[in-house]
Design an enzyme around this catalytic site. Structure first.
Site, mmCIF file in Angstrom:
data_model
loop_
_atom_site.group_PDB
_atom_site.id
_atom_site.type_symbol
_atom_site.label_atom_id
_atom_site.label_comp_id
_atom_site.label_asym_id
_atom_site.label_seq_id
_atom_site.Cartn_x
_atom_site.Cartn_y
_atom_site.Cartn_z
ATOM 1 N N SER A 140 -4.377 2.601 -0.045
ATOM 2 C CA SER A 140 -3.651 1.971 0.825
ATOM 3 C C SER A 140 -3.818 2.126 2.366
ATOM 4 O O SER A 140 -4.563 3.328 2.571
ATOM 5 C CB SER A 140 -2.016 2.402 0.634
ATOM 6 N N TYR A 153 5.460 8.147 -0.277
ATOM 7 C CA TYR A 153 4.397 7.445 -0.937
ATOM 8 C C TYR A 153 3.267 7.347 0.037
ATOM 9 O O TYR A 153 2.023 7.537 -0.597
ATOM 10 C CB TYR A 153 4.851 5.614 -0.605
#
Length: 247
Positions: A140, A153
Site C-alpha cells: 500500500s 494498518y
C-alpha cells in the site's frame, strides 16, 4: 509466462479478483483462494466460462495448515507454481493509537503480515525446487508513508515491504523473484470501509496528484506485468501504483 500457474490469495474481491480475471484472460491457469466457498466457486465458474483453467481452494492465510494445503493442492492440480500473488489483507480497526488493543493489533497483523509470511514460506518451498517463480506481495502507499489514525494498518504494510525486500535477497540466486505492488487509493470495498464516509473518500482523492482513485483493473495489469518476462531483472522492488501519491 505462457500458461503459467498462478495462485492468488484474497482473490474473491477487489484487486485480487481483478488480478484473477486478468491472468485468466492472458491464458494462465489460476488458483483462487479465500475464506468464502460460495464466492470462490462463483468466481471459478466465471473464469472457466471465459475459457480459463481455474480452481478454488478455501484457505485462511492466518493458519499455516491452510496455507500449506493451498500450495500443495495447487501443485497437485497443475504440477507446478509459477506466480503467487499474496493479496489477502484487512484494513483492521482504524482509529487513534489510544483506542488500539492487543486484539486489534493481532486482527490486522495476523492477516497482513503473518499471512504473507506463511504464504511466502510455502510458495518459496515449491519455487526453489523448480528453480523459478515469482512472488508478488500487495502492499500500500501506507507501506512507506504514515497516516494519522491508521497506525496498525500502516505498520503492517511497512512490515510487508521489509519482508518482501529481505526474502528477495534470500531467493535472488534461486531463480525466484520477489516484489511488491503498492496501490494508492483504489476504488474497492476495503477503501469504502476504511474511509467510512463519502466525504472522507472524497478528501482522500484530493491527496492523489492524478485527482482520482485507481481502478482494480489498473492494479491487476501491473501485477501481471511484474510477473512477466518483461520484468525479468526486477526483484526486491516495491512498485508504486498510486497516481503520483508517493513522490
Amino acid at each position: 509466462m505462457s500458461s503459467s500457474v498462478v495462485l492468488i490469495t484474497g482473490a474473491l474481491t477487489g484487486i485480487g479478483r481483478a488480478a484473477a480475471v486478468a491472468f485468466a484472460k492472458a491464458g494462465h491457469r489460476v488458483v483462487v483462494s479465500g475464506r468464502k466457498p460460495d464466492a470462490g466457486e462463483a468466481l471459478v465458474r466465471e473464469l472457466r466460462a471465459s475459457g480459463a483453467e481455474a480452481e478454488f481452494v478455501q484457505a485462511d492465510v492466518r493458519k499455516e495448515d491452510d496455507v500449506r494445503r493451498l500450495v500443495d493442492r495447487t501443485v497437485e492440480r497443475f504440477g507446478r507454481l509459477d506466480v503467487a500473488v499474496n493479496n489477502a489483507g484487512t484494513e483492521g480497526k482504524p482509529g487513534p493509537i489510544t483506542d488500539q488493543t492487543a486484539e486489534s493489533y493481532a486482527a490486522t497483523f495476523d492477516t497482513n503480515v503473518l499471512g504473507v509470511l506463511l504464504s511466502m514460506k510455502h510458495e518459496a518451498r515449491v519455487m526453489k525446487g523448480q528453480g523459478s517463480g515469482n512472488i508478488i506481495n500487495i502492499s500500500s502507499t501506507y507501506g512507506h508513508e504514515g497516516a494519522a489514525g491508521a497506525s496498525i494498518y500502516v505498520g503492517s504494510k511497512h512490515a510487508v515491504e521489509g519482508i518482501t525486500k529481505s526474502v528477495a535477497l534470500e531467493l535472488a540466486k534461486s531463480g525466484v523473484r520477489v516484489n511488491a505492488v503498492a496501490p494508492g487509493p483504489t476504488d474497492t470495498g476495503m477503501l469504502t470501509r476504511f474511509t467510512g464516509t463519502p466525504e472522507n473518500k472524497a478528501a482522500l482523492v484530493t491527496t492523489v496528484p492524478m485527482a482520482r482513485l485507481g481502478l482494480s483493473e489498473e492494479l491487476a495489469n501491473t501485477i501481471v506485468f511484474i510477473a512477466s518476462e518483461g520484468a525479468s531483472f526486477i526483484t526486491g522492488h516495491v512498485l508504486h501504483v498510486d497516481g503520483g501519491k508517493s513522490h
